[in-house]
Design a protein around this motif. Structure first.
Motif, PDB file in Angstrom:
ATOM      1  N   SER A  16       0.831  -1.208   0.000  1.00 18.30           N
ATOM      2  CA  SER A  16       0.000   0.000   0.000  1.00 18.30           C
ATOM      3  C   SER A  16       0.862   1.253   0.000  1.00 18.30           C
ATOM      4  O   SER A  16       1.214   1.792   1.055  1.00 18.30           O
ATOM      5  CB  SER A  16      -0.923   0.004   1.234  1.00 18.30           C
ATOM      6  N   PRO A  17       1.213   1.756  -1.183  1.00 16.39           N
ATOM      7  CA  PRO A  17       1.991   3.000  -1.260  1.00 16.39           C
ATOM      8  C   PRO A  17       1.214   4.173  -0.679  1.00 16.39           C
ATOM      9  O   PRO A  17      -0.021   4.217  -0.743  1.00 16.39           O
ATOM     10  CB  PRO A  17       2.222   3.186  -2.770  1.00 16.39           C
ATOM     11  N   ASP A  18       1.936   5.128  -0.121  1.00 18.46           N
ATOM     12  CA  ASP A  18       1.327   6.340   0.424  1.00 18.46           C
ATOM     13  C   ASP A  18       0.920   7.259  -0.731  1.00 18.46           C
ATOM     14  O   ASP A  18       1.758   7.683  -1.524  1.00 18.46           O
ATOM     15  CB  ASP A  18       2.335   7.051   1.335  1.00 18.46           C
ATOM     16  N   THR A  19      -0.371   7.528  -0.848  1.00 20.63           N
ATOM     17  CA  THR A  19      -0.860   8.389  -1.923  1.00 20.63           C
ATOM     18  C   THR A  19      -1.307   9.755  -1.412  1.00 20.63           C
ATOM     19  O   THR A  19      -1.900  10.537  -2.158  1.00 20.63           O
ATOM     20  CB  THR A  19      -2.030   7.717  -2.662  1.00 20.63           C
ATOM     21  N   ARG A  25       8.054  14.698  -2.357  1.00 22.30           N
ATOM     22  CA  ARG A  25       7.921  13.241  -2.271  1.00 22.30           C
ATOM     23  C   ARG A  25       9.309  12.617  -2.331  1.00 22.30           C
ATOM     24  O   ARG A  25       9.948  12.591  -3.383  1.00 22.30           O
ATOM     25  CB  ARG A  25       7.052  12.706  -3.399  1.00 22.30           C
ATOM     26  N   LEU A  26       9.739  12.109  -1.174  1.00 23.78           N
ATOM     27  CA  LEU A  26      11.039  11.450  -1.067  1.00 23.78           C
ATOM     28  C   LEU A  26      10.864  10.030  -0.532  1.00 23.78           C
ATOM     29  O   LEU A  26      11.687   9.525   0.226  1.00 23.78           O
ATOM     30  CB  LEU A  26      11.963  12.259  -0.142  1.00 23.78           C
ATOM     31  N   ASP A  27       9.778   9.392  -0.947  1.00 22.54           N
ATOM     32  CA  ASP A  27       9.424   8.091  -0.374  1.00 22.54           C
ATOM     33  C   ASP A  27       9.398   6.939  -1.370  1.00 22.54           C
ATOM     34  O   ASP A  27       9.231   5.784  -0.969  1.00 22.54           O
ATOM     35  CB  ASP A  27       8.053   8.183   0.301  1.00 22.54           C
ATOM     36  N   ALA A  28       9.566   7.206  -2.672  1.00 22.24           N
ATOM     37  CA  ALA A  28       9.373   6.143  -3.654  1.00 22.24           C
ATOM     38  C   ALA A  28      10.579   5.943  -4.577  1.00 22.24           C
ATOM     39  O   ALA A  28      10.470   5.245  -5.588  1.00 22.24           O
ATOM     40  CB  ALA A  28       8.119   6.415  -4.487  1.00 22.24           C
ATOM     41  N   ALA A 318       5.024  18.613   7.629  1.00 24.41           N
ATOM     42  CA  ALA A 318       5.676  19.673   6.846  1.00 24.41           C
ATOM     43  C   ALA A 318       5.552  19.413   5.343  1.00 24.41           C
ATOM     44  O   ALA A 318       6.237  20.045   4.541  1.00 24.41           O
ATOM     45  CB  ALA A 318       7.140  19.790   7.247  1.00 24.41           C
ATOM     46  N   SER A 319       4.685  18.465   4.973  1.00 26.45           N
ATOM     47  CA  SER A 319       4.400  18.095   3.583  1.00 26.45           C
ATOM     48  C   SER A 319       5.605  17.484   2.875  1.00 26.45           C
ATOM     49  O   SER A 319       5.816  17.682   1.677  1.00 26.45           O
ATOM     50  CB  SER A 319       3.876  19.296   2.781  1.00 26.45           C
ATOM     51  N   ILE A 320       6.389  16.684   3.639  1.00 24.93           N
ATOM     52  CA  ILE A 320       7.514  15.946   3.072  1.00 24.93           C
ATOM     53  C   ILE A 320       7.287  14.467   3.347  1.00 24.93           C
ATOM     54  O   ILE A 320       7.155  14.052   4.497  1.00 24.93           O
ATOM     55  CB  ILE A 320       8.854  16.384   3.698  1.00 24.93           C
ATOM     56  N   ALA A 321       7.233  13.673   2.289  1.00 23.45           N
ATOM     57  CA  ALA A 321       6.986  12.237   2.437  1.00 23.45           C
ATOM     58  C   ALA A 321       8.299  11.469   2.381  1.00 23.45           C
ATOM     59  O   ALA A 321       9.108  11.663   1.478  1.00 23.45           O
ATOM     60  CB  ALA A 321       6.063  11.744   1.332  1.00 23.45           C
ATOM     61  N   ILE A 322       8.510  10.595   3.378  1.00 23.17           N
ATOM     62  CA  ILE A 322       9.617   9.646   3.353  1.00 23.17           C
ATOM     63  C   ILE A 322       9.040   8.264   3.661  1.00 23.17           C
ATOM     64  O   ILE A 322       7.850   8.132   3.964  1.00 23.17           O
ATOM     65  CB  ILE A 322      10.738  10.003   4.355  1.00 23.17           C
ATOM     66  N   ARG A 323       9.854   7.236   3.593  1.00 19.71           N
ATOM     67  CA  ARG A 323       9.368   5.871   3.811  1.00 19.71           C
ATOM     68  C   ARG A 323       9.877   5.336   5.141  1.00 19.71           C
ATOM     69  O   ARG A 323      11.073   5.454   5.444  1.00 19.71           O
ATOM     70  CB  ARG A 323       9.862   4.977   2.676  1.00 19.71           C
ATOM     71  N   MET A 324       8.976   4.764   5.946  1.00 25.78           N
ATOM     72  CA  MET A 324       9.373   4.065   7.170  1.00 25.78           C
ATOM     73  C   MET A 324       9.204   2.570   6.921  1.00 25.78           C
ATOM     74  O   MET A 324       8.184   2.131   6.381  1.00 25.78           O
ATOM     75  CB  MET A 324       8.532   4.499   8.355  1.00 25.78           C
TER      76      MET A 324
END
Length: 360
Positions: A16-19, A25-28, A318-324
């Motif tokens: 389930s990718p974050d949409t 966007r620094l998560d994909a 802060a509207s910055i996406a990363i992956r955990m």
């Protein structure tokens, strides 16, 4: 549970990718850059010339030929797919049967195990050591003991960013005694120095995966490749859908591959930028392990589930996406210069906050 849903589907953990919309966007592990003006013009021309009422070339002949020129391969060894994901799925469909064993390493790309289980294969997981590295002699012994139909790993690794040398991979492929799938989705970021593509003409058991989603910045088009001995390529062609890759993706992918030299140069620059980002993060995140990278992202062991979750949440606010990943690990894609600077600025404020510094 609905009685019509097979158990093997019901028990699968969904990817389930974050949409959620984010400014950064620094998560994909996507490219930070869109199409160049030249490529944009190619896209417009391709769209205007598209015969939407006709099926695409089932063999993706021009695309495969362009790939072969860019990577010095034989076109008969190249299979084009709807992203590497389709090809990974096809590999398990084509080369494993229910109950067959496949070996994956961990951590690595989670979809390997997903597609293997979907095909009915038994997944044998090799856990990397505390430094998240592979002992290839140990891995070879496991492969020898379980006799799998297939072993698959990424190089450079997603998510750790670790790249193993061409010689290390070659030695393992030669001694493993089964099909060896090496996913080189990120190899361009380290100059392809780790690539084993040159082994294909002399190897019966090697399959190399490539993609245009990362270095080429064409993630939206879903273009991937499997490169293997002609007999293996032919077997994959037998099980793929006849028209698996749409005409637009074929045309624009061909145009991108015809300009591959420029992409390889810019990918090397991105790889260098990722190393600089790694150094900056290491300076900020005292007490955490920031792993060396040969890809376009940085992998971090936060040492604490609470702190990893806090960092991810505050960056999201802060509207910055990363992956955990696995609760205490973070993976951060190298973005543009401005995006990286914004990340580091916000992250600096986060780690200075009272909430972050509080003991668990």
């Amino acid at each position: 549970m609905n009685k019509y849903i097979p158990k093997k589907i019901a028990e699968l953990e969904e990817y389930s990718p974050d949409t959620t919309p984010r400014d950064v966007r620094l998560d994909a592990n996507e490219s930070a850059y869109g199409l160049s003006e030249e490529m944009r013009k190619c896209a417009e021309e391709a769209a205007s010339a598209l015969l939407s009422n006709r099926y695409p070339d089932p063999y993706a002949s021009r695309l495969r030929a362009a790939f072969a020129r860019a990577y010095r391969a034989d076109p008969s060894c190249v299979v084009a797919g709807n992203g590497s994901d389709e090809l990974i799925s096809l590999l398990f469909t084509a080369f494993t049967e229910k109950g067959d064993k496949v070996v994956v390493t961990s951590p690595d790309f989670s979809m390997y195990g997903f597609y293997a289980e979907l095909a009915g294969a038994e997944v044998v997981e090799y856990r990397k050591n505390e430094a998240n590295e592979i002992d290839f002699r140990e891995l070879a012994e496991i492969v020898k003991s379980v006799c799998p139909k297939l072993v698959i790993l990424s190089n450079p690794c997603n998510p750790t960013g670790r790249a193993y040398s061409r010689d290390e991979i070659a030695e393992f492929v030669n001694r493993c005694g089964c099909l060896a799938v090496i996913d080189e989705a990120y190899a361009e970021f380290c100059g392809c120095e780790c690539s084993v593509m040159d082994m294909i003409p002399d190897s019966e058991n090697l399959i190399v995966l490539k993609t245009l989603s990362k270095a080429f910045g064409l993630a939206a088009l879903r273009v991937g490749f499997a490169v293997a001995a002609p007999e293996i390529a032919s077997a994959l062609n037998k099980v793929k859908s006849p028209y698996n890759l749409n005409s637009f993706s074929q045309v624009l992918g061909t145009a991108a591959l015809e300009r591959a030299d420029g992409t390889f140069a810019s990918a090397a620059e991105t790889g260098a930028a990722a190393k600089r980002l790694k150094n900056s993060l290491e300076s900020l995140l005292c007490g955490m392990t920031v792993f060396d990278t040969s890809a376009n992202f940085v992998f971090i062991d936060a040492k604490s589930e609470k702190k990893a979750a806090y960092i991810k949440k505050e960056l999201a606010d802060a509207s910055i996406a990363i992956r955990m990943m696995n609760k205490r690990f973070l993976r951060i894609t190298c973005g543009s210069k401005d995006e990286n600077e914004r990340l580091l600025c916000v992250l600096g404020k986060i780690i200075m906050s009272k909430e972050f510094s509080q003991d668990e």
